[in-house]
Design a protein around this motif. Structure first.
Motif, PDB file in Angstrom:
ATOM      1  N   LEU A  34       2.611 -87.009  -5.491  1.00 42.96           N
ATOM      2  CA  LEU A  34       2.139 -87.841  -4.384  1.00 42.96           C
ATOM      3  C   LEU A  34       1.704 -86.988  -3.192  1.00 42.96           C
ATOM      4  O   LEU A  34       0.836 -87.387  -2.415  1.00 42.96           O
ATOM      5  CB  LEU A  34       3.237 -88.815  -3.941  1.00 42.96           C
ATOM      6  N   LEU A  35       2.314 -85.818  -3.065  1.00 43.58           N
ATOM      7  CA  LEU A  35       1.987 -84.928  -1.941  1.00 43.58           C
ATOM      8  C   LEU A  35       0.571 -84.380  -2.074  1.00 43.58           C
ATOM      9  O   LEU A  35      -0.027 -83.954  -1.081  1.00 43.58           O
ATOM     10  CB  LEU A  35       2.994 -83.775  -1.873  1.00 43.58           C
ATOM     11  N   THR A  36       0.051 -84.366  -3.299  1.00 45.85           N
ATOM     12  CA  THR A  36      -1.324 -83.895  -3.526  1.00 45.85           C
ATOM     13  C   THR A  36      -2.252 -85.059  -3.871  1.00 45.85           C
ATOM     14  O   THR A  36      -3.266 -84.881  -4.536  1.00 45.85           O
ATOM     15  CB  THR A  36      -1.345 -82.844  -4.655  1.00 45.85           C
ATOM     16  N   ASN A  37      -1.853 -86.270  -3.440  1.00 43.61           N
ATOM     17  CA  ASN A  37      -2.667 -87.477  -3.601  1.00 43.61           C
ATOM     18  C   ASN A  37      -2.917 -87.860  -5.058  1.00 43.61           C
ATOM     19  O   ASN A  37      -3.946 -88.461  -5.382  1.00 43.61           O
ATOM     20  CB  ASN A  37      -4.017 -87.324  -2.878  1.00 43.61           C
ATOM     21  N   LYS A  38      -1.980 -87.501  -5.941  1.00 43.22           N
ATOM     22  CA  LYS A  38      -2.105 -87.908  -7.333  1.00 43.22           C
ATOM     23  C   LYS A  38      -1.532 -89.310  -7.504  1.00 43.22           C
ATOM     24  O   LYS A  38      -0.515 -89.654  -6.909  1.00 43.22           O
ATOM     25  CB  LYS A  38      -1.361 -86.931  -8.251  1.00 43.22           C
ATOM     26  N   LYS A  39      -2.196 -90.133  -8.326  1.00 40.81           N
ATOM     27  CA  LYS A  39      -1.742 -91.493  -8.553  1.00 40.81           C
ATOM     28  C   LYS A  39      -0.531 -91.510  -9.488  1.00 40.81           C
ATOM     29  O   LYS A  39      -0.421 -90.692 -10.390  1.00 40.81           O
ATOM     30  CB  LYS A  39      -2.875 -92.340  -9.141  1.00 40.81           C
ATOM     31  N   ILE A  40       0.357 -92.462  -9.242  1.00 38.08           N
ATOM     32  CA  ILE A  40       1.552 -92.603 -10.062  1.00 38.08           C
ATOM     33  C   ILE A  40       1.396 -93.798 -10.995  1.00 38.08           C
ATOM     34  O   ILE A  40       1.124 -94.914 -10.554  1.00 38.08           O
ATOM     35  CB  ILE A  40       2.814 -92.795  -9.184  1.00 38.08           C
ATOM     36  N   ASN A  41       1.549 -93.558 -12.287  1.00 36.22           N
ATOM     37  CA  ASN A  41       1.444 -94.604 -13.292  1.00 36.22           C
ATOM     38  C   ASN A  41       2.612 -95.592 -13.165  1.00 36.22           C
ATOM     39  O   ASN A  41       3.690 -95.241 -12.698  1.00 36.22           O
ATOM     40  CB  ASN A  41       1.452 -93.943 -14.678  1.00 36.22           C
ATOM     41  N   LYS A  42       2.393 -96.844 -13.577  1.00 39.08           N
ATOM     42  CA  LYS A  42       3.431 -97.875 -13.476  1.00 39.08           C
ATOM     43  C   LYS A  42       4.699 -97.484 -14.233  1.00 39.08           C
ATOM     44  O   LYS A  42       5.813 -97.751 -13.788  1.00 39.08           O
ATOM     45  CB  LYS A  42       2.892 -99.207 -14.017  1.00 39.08           C
ATOM     46  N   LEU A  43       4.517 -96.854 -15.405  1.00 43.32           N
ATOM     47  CA  LEU A  43       5.687 -96.443 -16.188  1.00 43.32           C
ATOM     48  C   LEU A  43       6.518 -95.399 -15.450  1.00 43.32           C
ATOM     49  O   LEU A  43       7.732 -95.334 -15.613  1.00 43.32           O
ATOM     50  CB  LEU A  43       5.245 -95.910 -17.554  1.00 43.32           C
ATOM     51  N   THR A  44       5.853 -94.574 -14.641  1.00 41.72           N
ATOM     52  CA  THR A  44       6.586 -93.582 -13.857  1.00 41.72           C
ATOM     53  C   THR A  44       7.477 -94.271 -12.831  1.00 41.72           C
ATOM     54  O   THR A  44       8.630 -93.880 -12.631  1.00 41.72           O
ATOM     55  CB  THR A  44       5.614 -92.631 -13.151  1.00 41.72           C
ATOM     56  N   TRP A  45       6.931 -95.302 -12.174  1.00 40.46           N
ATOM     57  CA  TRP A  45       7.740 -96.038 -11.197  1.00 40.46           C
ATOM     58  C   TRP A  45       8.923 -96.730 -11.867  1.00 40.46           C
ATOM     59  O   TRP A  45      10.023 -96.796 -11.302  1.00 40.46           O
ATOM     60  CB  TRP A  45       6.874 -97.058 -10.460  1.00 40.46           C
ATOM     61  N   ILE A  46       8.697 -97.241 -13.093  1.00 38.51           N
ATOM     62  CA  ILE A  46       9.811 -97.833 -13.847  1.00 38.51           C
ATOM     63  C   ILE A  46      10.865 -96.769 -14.139  1.00 38.51           C
ATOM     64  O   ILE A  46      12.075 -97.005 -14.019  1.00 38.51           O
ATOM     65  CB  ILE A  46       9.298 -98.463 -15.160  1.00 38.51           C
ATOM     66  N   GLY A  47      10.381 -95.574 -14.531  1.00 40.46           N
ATOM     67  CA  GLY A  47      11.302 -94.467 -14.795  1.00 40.46           C
ATOM     68  C   GLY A  47      12.085 -94.071 -13.557  1.00 40.46           C
ATOM     69  O   GLY A  47      13.291 -93.801 -13.629  1.00 40.46           O
TER      70      GLY A  47
END
Length: 304
Positions: A124-137
Motif C-alpha cells: 500500500l505504501l507504493t500504491n499497489k492495490k490489495i486484492n479482496k482475498l488479501t483483506w480476508i486473509g
C-alpha cells in the motif's frame, strides 16, 4: 517432475525452519539473545562461502569483467541491498530471539509467519492495490492472532508482542530481498546480510551481555543446527526449490514452517496449547494460505 522435486526441496526447507525454533528456544538456556545471534549468523555466513564458490565455478555468475561499469553497479547494489537486508534481519531475528524467552516456540512460529500477510499490506505504501482475498486473509490473521495471544483476561504475553514486532522487520527483509535478488547473486546477497546481522549482534552482545567461550561451547548444538541446517542447508534448498516452483506455491509451502514449529515444540519441548490457541493457529494458517492464493490468481491472469 522438476516441479515435484522443487516442491519437495521447499517442503524440507519448511521442516528445517520450523524445527529451528526449538533450537532457538533451547539456546536461551545457555546464552543470551545477541550472543546466540552473533554466533549463528557469523558461522552461517562462513558456511555459505564454499556454497558461493561452488555456484560461481558452476555458473560463472557475475564474474564477467568485460563491462567494468556494469560490474561496479552490481557491487553497489550488492552492498546496499546486503546492508538493508542485514539490518532488517538483525532486528527481526533479535526481537524473535528475545521474545522466545517469554513465549513458546510454537506460538513464535505462527506469529512470525504473519510476515507473509504483512508483505502485501506494505505494498500500500507504493500504491499497489490489495486484492479482496488479501483483506480476508488480514482479517483472519488479526482474529487468529487475538485467539492465539490474548487470553480471557484480555492480556497478552510480553514475548508475543516482541515476536510480533520482529515480524514487521521480517516483512521488510523479504521486500528488500525481492528488490535486490534479481540484480545481484542471491547467495552473495545472503552472505552479506548474514555478515551484517552477525556483526550488529556481536556489537550488541558486548554492549549489553556478557558472552564467554564456555557458554558458547555448552550451546554448540543449537548454534550449529541453526547455522549449518538453517543458514547453510535450508537457504540453499530454498534457492534450488524456487527455481522450478511458482512463487505462490513456494510461499504456501514455506509458510508451513509455522506448523512444524508447533509440532516440534510439542514433541521436543512438551509445549501444549489450549483449544483457544489452537483455533487461533488454524485461523492464522488459513490467512497465510488465502493471501498466497490471491498471488497465484494474479499470476494466472498475467499468464493468460
Amino acid at each position: 517432475m522438476k516441479n515435484i522435486k522443487g516442491e519437495l526441496l521447499l517442503f524440507l526447507t519448511a521442516i528445517i525452519w520450523g524445527t529451528s525454533f526449538v533450537s532457538q528456544k533451547l539456546g536461551m538456556n545457555y546464552v543470551e539473545p545477541f550472543t546466540f545471534g552473533a554466533a549463528r549468523f557469523l558461522l552461517g555466513a562462513l558456511i555459505l562461502i564454499p556454497v558461493i564458490l561452488y555456484f560461481d565455478n558452476k555458473n560463472n555468475e557475475y564474474n564477467n569483467d568485460s563491462n567494468d561499469k556494469n560490474n561496479k553497479f552490481l557491487k553497489k547494489d550488492l552492498f546496499v541491498g546486503g546492508t538493508i537486508c542485514g539490518v532488517s534481519l538483525f532486528f527481526g531475528a533479535s526481537l524473535q530471539q528475545i521474545g522466545m524467552i517469554y513465549t513458546t516456540a510454537g506460538k513464535a512460529g505462527f506469529i512470525t509467519a504473519l510476515y507473509i500477510v504483512l508483505v502485501p499490506l506494505f505494498g500500500l505504501l507504493t500504491n499497489k492495490k490489495i486484492n479482496k482475498l488479501t483483506w480476508i486473509g488480514v482479517a483472519l490473521a488479526t482474529i487468529g492472532l487475538y485467539f492465539l495471544c490474548v487470553n480471557e483476561n484480555f492480556t497478552i504475553q510480553k514475548g508475543d508482542v516482541i515476536v510480533l514486532a520482529g515480524t514487521l522487520f521480517w516483512a521488510i527483509q523479504i521486500i528488500a530481498v525481492d528488490s535486490y535478488a534479481s540484480k545481484v547473486s542471491s547467495l552473495k546477497l545472503s552472505f552479506l546480510q548474514f555478515m551484517v546481522a552477525g556483526f550488529l549482534s556481536l556489537i550488541c552482545a558486548f554492549l549489553f551481555e556478557t558472552p564467554n567461550l564456555k557458554t558458547l561451547v555448552d550451546c554448540a548444538g543449537p548454534i550449529l543446527y541453526t547455522a549449518i541446517m538453517v543458514v547453510g542447508v535450508a537457504y540453499t534448498l530454498q534457492i534450488l526449490g524456487q527455481k522450478t516452483t511458482p512463487p505462490a506455491i513456494a510461499s504456501i509451502i514455506m509458510s508451513m514452517e509455522s506448523l512444524f514449529a508447533a509440532i516440534s515444540g510439542a514433541i521436543f519441548l512438551n509445549e501444549v496449547m489450549n483449544l483457544r490457541e489452537y483455533f487461533g493457529c488454524i485461523l492464522m494458517f488459513a490467512a497465510v494460505i488465502i493471501t498466497q492464493l490471491k498471488t497465484e490468481e494474479n499470476h494466472s491472469l498475467k499468464e493468460s
